[in-house]
Design an enzyme around this catalytic site. Structure first.
Site, short mmCIF file in Angstrom:
data_model
loop_
_atom_site.label_atom_id
_atom_site.label_comp_id
_atom_site.label_asym_id
_atom_site.label_seq_id
_atom_site.Cartn_x
_atom_site.Cartn_y
_atom_site.Cartn_z
N TRP A 99 14.15 7.60 0.64
CA TRP A 99 13.64 6.33 0.09
C TRP A 99 14.69 5.65 -0.75
O TRP A 99 14.86 4.43 -0.69
CB TRP A 99 12.33 6.57 -0.67
N ASP A 166 11.12 3.43 -8.31
CA ASP A 166 10.11 3.63 -7.27
C ASP A 166 9.31 4.86 -7.67
O ASP A 166 9.81 5.99 -7.58
CB ASP A 166 10.80 3.83 -5.92
N LYS A 190 -0.77 7.35 -2.79
CA LYS A 190 -0.67 8.75 -3.22
C LYS A 190 -1.70 8.94 -4.34
O LYS A 190 -2.79 9.42 -4.09
CB LYS A 190 0.72 9.10 -3.71
#
Lengths: 356, 356
Positions: A99, A166, A190
């Site tokens: 990511w 992030d 999540k």
């Protein structure tokens, strides 16, 4: 048979979130209409958005001068919105996985990216430390938890520039010091809600400093000015996220979550360190993620991988197959995962060991 | 009391969509898990996405050479993605209202915009006709239905360049000739599902022709290559949209919808043309939207506006207050709106007239 949901995301949500969402899909706030078919500008939905923004501020102790937004597009859209809005000519990025790498790729379209450190040399199985950050960058971008590789930055790096993070896969799992950040973003799927909502926390005075023209929808200021209602928000995902925020508050907030998350992670890592069949992929205890526990078969037992997957599946474990770039297994144990499910996985590992 | 849901969007959905979605929020595809907490890469969710894309192709008779995508961000993000991907130096736009104007604003960041015609002079209460489109533009952008102003382009303009259309508020309400379009986009929250999903139908060979660098998430090719799974899609909104697509197919598709939509619109416009208290804001019958019926009090009865709103509300009508830029009333009668609800509104108008 009871299922134990170890998916990495979209992932386990509280029963409360599921029940309240199912109810509102049929009858929302006593309107007789579904939450899916009510105007986002109705007083009932405006109350949802307002409460969700307020609870984020309360739970994370967001200081004055920050705005909370619910956007769309996930972290992947933030990878480009962040540099579009915050990067003058130069920004720093810490590369801790897939990511981070994607965020770096987008940032390079907007200016000079200084990759301050990377753990790519070891398939991202540790968090780099002791790196230098140039003084003239607009921010240092970090990925606080690396879902694929099972590492986590549980504490912010000590640097002299504002942070951007992030936090898609560990937001609300422990307290954070928001004042150190110019911007925090997180896909909901999540610890918050279903995919489709994206949480952004942005320092107001970090905006408006770049010279490039920013398309309206990509400009954070657009959404701040409109209270996340510039365009139609993802109403159902935001509604479901609000239920999780209420559940979080009812259950002691991020401080209480941190305690349970430490307990769950300790149970699982202790077993991995003990059980001769398995090896955790992250060796350094302080880099180990409390959200995504990655492990492989020990070299002498490599041929048992498929057997263990089948055995665990037969015991109700769902979603424990590891990401292809790491292999082996990944147990994602987000906030909503009960200790009992972690113990069930440990029991499966012990039973499997006994039979070998 | 039965509610009649006339919201402009998010708006009425079929009972089937609500029931199936509520079920799956608790137990999805027999997994024992919520559709909100299952990986988008699970075989169960991949089947949802595949069926949704296939049904869009089937229902709209999409020819070979087009891709169907489920993205996020609504039409507002498409306003900039369209020129980012499709506009070399010049594009044409037909200005029929607030949404067209917003699309034009974003396109101007990417090149020269030729506004071929506008009905702004009359508060967008008609569809301009007989305009010329330069041969050297990459596309002509139209807004097929103007939710706020109650106008609709029921037939594509006859032009010599490819069309691009924002069909957010009338997609699936009647057959369309997809071959005339390089791209069609629609926020889901009218005739498809809850907000948070955005449908795009794009002609594959219209892509890859611009020279500018396109950020990964804004590049349609990214999403085509990944089957709308480049990043986590809005799984719950896509699931709900699939239920509506199934309902559409079960109920005769867009051809059957068109017949019922004509019937519903005729019932309501006939009453508006007859009832002395009300005036439809769109005078030309061929420009009148079948999705959003806008009307105001006749000049002699202007003081009764609040009274009628209260009266209609007391009869179960929800969401009929007009947009602030038009005033008066707006009855949105999308696919899922039963004829009975339209008749109930007409009855309320007649009852109100009798008592005056």
């Amino acid at each position: 048979m009871k299922k134990h949901n170890f998916y990495a995301g979209p992932s386990i949500l509280p029963e409360f979130t599921k029940e309240k969402t199912a109810e509102a899909v049929i009858n929302f706030a006593g309107t007789g209409l579904s939450v899916m078919e009510v105007s986002h500008r109705s007083k009932e939905f405006v109350a949802v958005m307002d409460e969700a923004m307020a609870l984020v501020k309360e739970l994370l102790h967001v200081p004055e001068g920050y705005s909370v937004l619910f956007l769309q597009g996930g972290a992947s859209l933030q990878f480009l919105m962040v540099p579009y809005n915050l990067m003058g000519k130069k920004a720093a990025y810490l590369n801790t996985g897939a990511w981070s790498s994607k965020a770096i790729k987008e940032a390079k379209l907007f200016g000079e990216v200084v990759e301050v450190a990377s753990s790519k040399d070891a398939n991202f199985n540790y968090i780099p430390k002791g790196f230098d950050v140039p003084d003239d960058v607009d921010y240092l971008h970090i990925t606080s938890n690396n879902t694929i590789f099972g590492t986590e930055l549980l504490k912010e790096p000590e640097v002299n520039v504002p942070l951007v993070a992030d936090m898609s896969s560990d937001i609300f799992s422990h307290p954070i010091d928001v004042a150190k950040y110019n911007l925090i973003y997180a896909g909901a799927q999540k610890n918050l809600g279903p995919s489709g909502a994206t949480l952004v926390i942005v320092k107001d005075d970090a905006l408006g400093k770049v010279e490039r023209q920013i398309p309206t929808m990509l400009n954070y200021q657009t959404h701040i000015n409109a209270g996340s209602m510039f365009n139609t928000p993802a109403t159902l995902p935001v509604f479901a996220s609000l239920q999780t925020l209420r559940w979080l508050k009812e259950n002691g907030g991020v401080e209480a979550m941190e305690k349970v998350n430490i307990e769950k992670a300790n149970i699982l890592y202790s077993e991995l360190d003990r059980n001769k069949l398995f090896v955790p992929t992250v060796a350094n205890p302080e880099d180990r993620s409390r959200m995504n526990v990655t492990f492989v078969m020990a070299p002498d037992y490599a041929e048992l991988e498929k057997d263990f997957l089948d055995f665990a599946t037969s015991k109700g474990m769902v979603g424990i197959k590891g990401h292809r770039s790491v292999g082996g297994f990944r147990a994602s144990i987000y906030n909503a995962m009960p200790v009992e499910s972690v113990k069930a996985l440990v029991e499966a590992m012990q039973d499997f060991e006994k039979n070998k």
